[in-house]
Design a protein around this motif. Sequence first.
Motif, PDB file in Angstrom:
ATOM      1  N   UNK A   1      -3.634 -79.279  48.892  1.00  0.00           N
ATOM      2  CA  UNK A   1      -2.206 -78.692  48.755  1.00  0.00           C
ATOM      3  C   UNK A   1      -2.398 -78.137  47.339  1.00  0.00           C
ATOM      4  N   UNK A   2      -2.747 -78.998  46.323  1.00  0.00           N
ATOM      5  CA  UNK A   2      -2.664 -78.359  44.959  1.00  0.00           C
ATOM      6  C   UNK A   2      -3.515 -77.115  44.751  1.00  0.00           C
ATOM      7  N   UNK A   3      -4.367 -76.760  45.517  1.00  0.00           N
ATOM      8  CA  UNK A   3      -5.162 -75.447  45.439  1.00  0.00           C
ATOM      9  C   UNK A   3      -4.333 -74.298  45.328  1.00  0.00           C
ATOM     10  N   UNK A   4      -3.192 -74.187  45.921  1.00  0.00           N
ATOM     11  CA  UNK A   4      -2.213 -73.073  45.790  1.00  0.00           C
ATOM     12  C   UNK A   4      -2.010 -72.985  44.417  1.00  0.00           C
ATOM     13  N   UNK A   5      -1.736 -73.728  43.437  1.00  0.00           N
ATOM     14  CA  UNK A   5      -1.626 -73.444  42.138  1.00  0.00           C
ATOM     15  C   UNK A   5      -2.800 -73.218  41.450  1.00  0.00           C
ATOM     16  N   UNK A   6      -3.811 -73.813  41.639  1.00  0.00           N
ATOM     17  CA  UNK A   6      -5.049 -73.404  41.152  1.00  0.00           C
ATOM     18  C   UNK A   6      -5.715 -72.178  41.544  1.00  0.00           C
ATOM     19  N   UNK A   7      -5.356 -71.725  42.517  1.00  0.00           N
ATOM     20  CA  UNK A   7      -5.684 -70.503  42.966  1.00  0.00           C
ATOM     21  C   UNK A   7      -4.911 -69.310  42.262  1.00  0.00           C
ATOM     22  N   UNK A   8      -3.676 -69.388  41.975  1.00  0.00           N
ATOM     23  CA  UNK A   8      -2.865 -68.673  41.074  1.00  0.00           C
ATOM     24  C   UNK A   8      -3.430 -68.658  39.661  1.00  0.00           C
ATOM     25  N   UNK A   9      -3.942 -69.765  39.069  1.00  0.00           N
ATOM     26  CA  UNK A   9      -4.447 -69.686  37.944  1.00  0.00           C
ATOM     27  C   UNK A   9      -5.705 -69.069  37.705  1.00  0.00           C
ATOM     28  N   UNK A  10      -6.468 -69.215  38.716  1.00  0.00           N
ATOM     29  CA  UNK A  10      -7.715 -68.658  38.477  1.00  0.00           C
ATOM     30  C   UNK A  10      -7.945 -67.149  38.736  1.00  0.00           C
ATOM     31  N   UNK A  11      -6.797 -66.696  39.781  1.00  0.00           N
ATOM     32  CA  UNK A  11      -6.804 -65.183  39.964  1.00  0.00           C
ATOM     33  C   UNK A  11      -5.808 -64.673  39.124  1.00  0.00           C
ATOM     34  N   UNK A  12      -5.141 -65.407  38.277  1.00  0.00           N
ATOM     35  CA  UNK A  12      -4.088 -65.048  37.047  1.00  0.00           C
ATOM     36  C   UNK A  12      -2.957 -63.856  37.892  1.00  0.00           C
ATOM     37  N   UNK A  13      -2.606 -64.795  38.918  1.00  0.00           N
ATOM     38  CA  UNK A  13      -1.513 -64.171  39.805  1.00  0.00           C
ATOM     39  C   UNK A  13      -0.466 -64.941  39.796  1.00  0.00           C
ATOM     40  N   UNK A  14       0.798 -64.639  39.229  1.00  0.00           N
ATOM     41  CA  UNK A  14       1.994 -65.376  39.120  1.00  0.00           C
ATOM     42  C   UNK A  14       3.108 -64.787  39.619  1.00  0.00           C
ATOM     43  N   UNK A  15       2.915 -63.379  40.202  1.00  0.00           N
ATOM     44  CA  UNK A  15       4.274 -62.695  40.641  1.00  0.00           C
ATOM     45  C   UNK A  15       5.132 -63.500  41.809  1.00  0.00           C
ATOM     46  N   UNK A  16       4.346 -64.447  42.369  1.00  0.00           N
ATOM     47  CA  UNK A  16       4.703 -64.997  43.711  1.00  0.00           C
ATOM     48  C   UNK A  16       5.589 -66.038  43.263  1.00  0.00           C
ATOM     49  N   UNK A  17       5.036 -66.822  42.060  1.00  0.00           N
ATOM     50  CA  UNK A  17       5.598 -68.184  41.538  1.00  0.00           C
ATOM     51  C   UNK A  17       7.020 -68.012  40.957  1.00  0.00           C
ATOM     52  N   UNK A  18       7.687 -69.115  41.043  1.00  0.00           N
ATOM     53  CA  UNK A  18       9.266 -69.146  40.496  1.00  0.00           C
ATOM     54  C   UNK A  18       9.459 -70.194  39.424  1.00  0.00           C
ATOM     55  N   UNK A  19      10.696 -70.482  38.752  1.00  0.00           N
ATOM     56  CA  UNK A  19      10.896 -71.636  38.059  1.00  0.00           C
ATOM     57  C   UNK A  19       9.788 -72.008  36.880  1.00  0.00           C
ATOM     58  N   UNK A  20       9.771 -73.395  36.710  1.00  0.00           N
ATOM     59  CA  UNK A  20       8.997 -73.935  35.983  1.00  0.00           C
ATOM     60  C   UNK A  20       7.557 -73.697  36.288  1.00  0.00           C
ATOM     61  N   UNK A  21       7.283 -73.760  37.520  1.00  0.00           N
ATOM     62  CA  UNK A  21       5.672 -73.713  37.984  1.00  0.00           C
ATOM     63  C   UNK A  21       5.282 -72.313  37.349  1.00  0.00           C
ATOM     64  N   UNK A  22       6.087 -71.281  37.423  1.00  0.00           N
ATOM     65  CA  UNK A  22       5.551 -69.963  36.926  1.00  0.00           C
ATOM     66  C   UNK A  22       5.449 -69.883  35.568  1.00  0.00           C
ATOM     67  N   UNK A  23       6.253 -70.602  34.711  1.00  0.00           N
ATOM     68  CA  UNK A  23       6.019 -70.729  33.383  1.00  0.00           C
ATOM     69  C   UNK A  23       4.800 -71.543  33.130  1.00  0.00           C
ATOM     70  N   UNK A  24       4.622 -72.555  33.587  1.00  0.00           N
ATOM     71  CA  UNK A  24       3.355 -73.213  33.343  1.00  0.00           C
ATOM     72  C   UNK A  24       2.242 -72.396  33.586  1.00  0.00           C
ATOM     73  N   UNK A  25       2.083 -71.919  34.810  1.00  0.00           N
ATOM     74  CA  UNK A  25       0.948 -70.915  35.188  1.00  0.00           C
ATOM     75  C   UNK A  25       0.617 -69.783  34.191  1.00  0.00           C
TER      76      UNK A  25
ATOM     77  N   UNK B   1       1.538 -70.079  30.852  1.00  0.00           N
ATOM     78  CA  UNK B   1       0.910 -70.728  29.661  1.00  0.00           C
ATOM     79  C   UNK B   1      -0.403 -71.204  29.986  1.00  0.00           C
ATOM     80  N   UNK B   2      -1.043 -71.640  31.064  1.00  0.00           N
ATOM     81  CA  UNK B   2      -2.346 -72.293  31.338  1.00  0.00           C
ATOM     82  C   UNK B   2      -3.265 -70.844  31.309  1.00  0.00           C
ATOM     83  N   UNK B   3      -2.847 -70.016  31.834  1.00  0.00           N
ATOM     84  CA  UNK B   3      -3.711 -68.547  31.885  1.00  0.00           C
ATOM     85  C   UNK B   3      -3.813 -68.131  30.367  1.00  0.00           C
ATOM     86  N   UNK B   4      -2.929 -68.332  29.719  1.00  0.00           N
ATOM     87  CA  UNK B   4      -2.947 -67.900  28.524  1.00  0.00           C
ATOM     88  C   UNK B   4      -3.944 -68.610  27.647  1.00  0.00           C
TER      89      UNK B   4
END
Length: 264
Positions: free
Chosen positions: A118-142, A144-147
């Motif tokens: 289930x957690x691979x949804x977030x890991x995919x976003x990090x790996x692909x550097x794709x955060x447009x579909x994320x919201x709230x805190x999870x987008x902020x952290x994504x 920051x982690x990509x950076x």
Amino acid sequence: MKSLNQFKLLRAKCIKYYNLMLKELDRDIEIKDETNIPRFGFYFYMIECISDVKDIGSILDFITDTDFNKIIYGEKYNDCGIDAVYIDEDEKIINLFNFKYRDSYKPDKSISENDVFISTKFLNAIQNESTEHLEGKIRKFAKEIIEKNNSNEIWKIKLRMVTNEGESLKDNSGHIDELKKIYDIDVESITLSDISNFMAIRPEAIESKLILEKDSILTYTENDLESAKSYLIKVPLYELIRITCNNSEYRSFYNIENIEPLSH
């Protein structure tokens, strides 16, 4: 029976941490499902144990869980399988938490592979550097982690599967090992036995209050070239006894005049 008692003890501790959270928020929270009380407290206690961050306000910012943020803040967004994020700037470790709190004790139950994937949804976003579909805190952290991943510093990502169940994550098919390779992460399961060790080695915090005169604090340095300072504090013997005694009321009562109770 030992594990069952550990389960019950942990539940009581989680409820205590939930009440600490309410005190920090200083407002009432409508909880329709009573199982969320120890569950949310579980988040706080586990993050504190693993990160050693004790500030309730900071831990509140770490929690990304969908249900938590909907109930506590009225914010509804998909957590993408990540319930909390703690970025350790000193150790250069990005800690991703997936919590599984069970309200009933089942000693043979364990975290499943599905819980990890289930957690691979977030890991995919990090790996692909794709955060447009994320919201709230999870987008902020994504973001920051990509950076941090794109910086010249070496960062390690740890996916921590944390549960109050008795059994660790089992990887009989090798899927978890494959996941580790694909996303370059460590996967760690933390179960009831691990948590019991936390409870055994982490004593309850002792709070006390002390008022000192300005001239009671003396500064000290090894030599004139040292910039670091040490402090020597003059404390009356009865005050030292008071702030270390077993009675919590005495420890907070810094205007005590009758010191007779301290002799018992």
